[in-house]
Scaffold this active site. Structure first.
Site, PDB file in Angstrom:
ATOM      1  CD  GLU A 124      -2.955   1.006   0.196  1.00 18.92           C
ATOM      2  OE1 GLU A 124      -3.502  -0.339  -0.271  1.00 18.92           O
ATOM      3  OE2 GLU A 124      -2.691   2.201  -0.653  1.00 18.92           O
ATOM      4  CB  ILE A 131      -2.887   8.929  -0.174  1.00 16.62           C
ATOM      5  CG1 ILE A 131      -1.918  10.120  -0.358  1.00 16.62           C
ATOM      6  CG2 ILE A 131      -4.258   8.762  -0.430  1.00 16.62           C
ATOM      7  CD1 ILE A 131      -2.392  10.380  -1.232  1.00 16.62           C
ATOM      8  CD  GLU A 185      16.024  11.058  -2.222  1.00 17.83           C
ATOM      9  OE1 GLU A 185      17.359  10.488  -2.113  1.00 17.83           O
ATOM     10  OE2 GLU A 185      15.222   9.413  -1.596  1.00 17.83           O
ATOM     11  CE  LYS A 200       5.390   7.157  -5.482  1.00 15.41           C
ATOM     12  NZ  LYS A 200       5.835   8.532  -4.890  1.00 15.41           N
TER      13      LYS A 200
HETATM   14  N1  HSE Z   1      10.227  11.229  -3.284  1.00 15.35           N
HETATM   15  C1  HSE Z   1       9.039  10.796  -3.089  1.00 15.35           C
HETATM   16  C2  HSE Z   1       8.180  12.497  -3.583  1.00 15.35           C
HETATM   17  C3  HSE Z   1       9.041   9.931  -2.417  1.00 15.35           C
HETATM   18  O1  HSE Z   1       8.723  13.155  -3.978  1.00 15.35           O
HETATM   19  O2  HSE Z   1       6.863  11.484  -4.046  1.00 15.35           O
HETATM   20  C4  HSE Z   1       7.691   9.010  -1.901  1.00 15.35           C
HETATM   21  O3  HSE Z   1       7.322   8.102  -2.930  1.00 15.35           O
END
Ligand code: HSE
Length: 406
Positions: A124, A131, A185, A200
């Site tokens: 999930e 979410i 990052e 995703k």
């Molecule tokens: N780097 C991802 C974001 C973290 O900024 O949404 C969560 O998957």
């Protein structure tokens, strides 16, 4: 008491351990038994941690301990997460993960192994962080024929675009700000180039349409080419720019799946999703449109989803859950040239407007064009036609930007 192991004590892994102990009473009530972390696997040492006695470096200890029923994988990436996940499943343990790269690249295989052994592989937290979206798609919406999933799937890029739109910051400045705040990052490539959103949308598409969609088949563009000029042109037409992942099921059963910056009407729900928030809109033939909104990243929002999966796995130690899809290849992906859309284009050159009209015919010019620059929105056309016309235009002018309009 059910014993579990946590692989990787980074931001999400440490959040999972914290939540399990901080919320132990509600977790025990909901799981019907206590849940205890027996091992934490990490290559680093944590001599000052309250959990220092739980740390191990050898995955074999976890793999060979029959008391461990559930393994939480929060290492990220595919190596060694793939090997550890497979070995945990083959050793008869359910696996919970927040690792979107692993699910997007190897989900069909890992789900298959879990299915054969009557185990659960739950993820999930891999899409939308905290979410609830995968469970609703695979459970609450299963009475629908789903045909569209569209989402703001990356918090970092949504923050950058929001700062460009509302603060007038350049892309570079907004990225620096996102890094200072700890959203982006130090190497922000996976976010700004769209790879994170791609993984995703692959997971969402697989779940919604039942076939694995591999990231390499998905046309992916990030936001590095979005400039403040584009933001201003979009504004002049009452639109904002958003990085969207989209998956569309066609009548022939094939899928269009892609990631890219889009112009979105300000009045639509997705346009009002700002900062690091994520939102996913799913369309089904009975429900119509439904939107899932919330924090798509962060230690505790993500841990919230991971621990809920742990509870689910503990409650169903002998029963398979509903998360399922079949493997598939490139044949399920429709030719992108057939996708029909309006497109925003910005170009510069001498007599640019007449060059645009001669290449595209009727278009809607937007914004206050400079002498040698203009921006316009095309009619709804197949992308193959848009690409041909853009090529024609680029023989006379420089095409600076091109984005689909939602
Ligand atoms: N780097 C991802 C974001 C973290 O900024 O949404 C969560 O998957």
């Amino acid at each position: 008491m059910v014993k579990i192991a946590v692989l990787g004590y980074g931001i999400v892994g440490s959040g999972v351990v914290d939540v399990i102990y901080k919320n132990s009473s509600v977790i025990t009530n909901n799981a019907g038994c206590g849940i205890d972390v027996k091992y934490i696997l990490d290559i680093r040492d944590f001599p000052d941690s309250a959990f220092k006695d739980k740390f191990v470096k050898d995955f074999g200890i976890i793999e060979n301990d029959p008391e461990i029923k559930v393994v939480v994988e929060t290492i990220g990436g595919t190596n060694p997460a793939y090997d550890f996940t497979k070995r945990a499943l083959l050793a008869g343990k359910s696996v919970i993960t927040s690792n979107k790269e692993l699910v997007a690249c190897h989900g069909a295989e890992l789900i298959g192994i879990a299915r054969e052994r009557n185990l659960n592989y739950l993820f999930e937290a891999s899409v939308g962080g905290g979410i609830p979206v995968l469970r609703p798609i695979s459970q609450c919406l299963v009475a629908n024929e789903l045909d569209r999933v569209c989402g703001i799937l990356n918090g970092t890029t949504n923050y950058i675009l929001t700062r460009m739109i509302e603060g007038g910051l350049s892309f570079e400045k907004a990225l620096c700000e996102a890094q200072e705040k700890g959203y982006a990052e130090r190497n922000p490539e996976a976010d700004i180039e769209g790879h994170d959103a791609c993984r995703k949308i692959c997971i969402l598409a697989a779940l919604a349409f039942g076939k694995h969609v591999y990231p390499e088949y998905v046309e992916t563009e990030g936001i590095t080419g979005v400039s403040l000029e584009d933001v201003r042109y979009a504004e002049s037409d009452n639109k904002v720019i958003k990085l969207l992942g989209r998956a569309i099921r066609l009548d022939n059963g094939k899928l269009h799946v892609f990631v890219g910056p889009h112009l979105v009407e300000k009045e639509t729900p997705l346009a009002s999703v700002k900062d690091v928030f994520n939102a996913i809109v799913v369309h089904g033939n009975a429900i119509g449109e439904v939107m899932f909104y919330g924090r798509g990243a962060g230690k505790y929002p993500t841990a919230s989803a991971v621990v809920a999966d742990v509870i689910d796995a503990v409650k169903h130690l002998d029963a398979r859950k509903y998360l399922n899809w079949e493997d598939a290849g490139r044949e399920i992906i429709e030719d992108n040239g057939r996708f029909v859309s309006r497109v925003y284009i910005r170009a510069e050159g001498e007599s640019v407007r007449s060059a645009v009209t001669s290449a595209f015919g009727e278009v809607k010019f937007i914004g206050e064009a400079g002498k040698n620059e203009c921006a316009f929105i095309t009619r709804c056309l197949p992308m193959s036609e848009i690409n041909e016309k853009t090529k024609l235009l680029s023989e006379k002018c420089r095409v600076i930007s091109k984005m689909k309009v939602l």
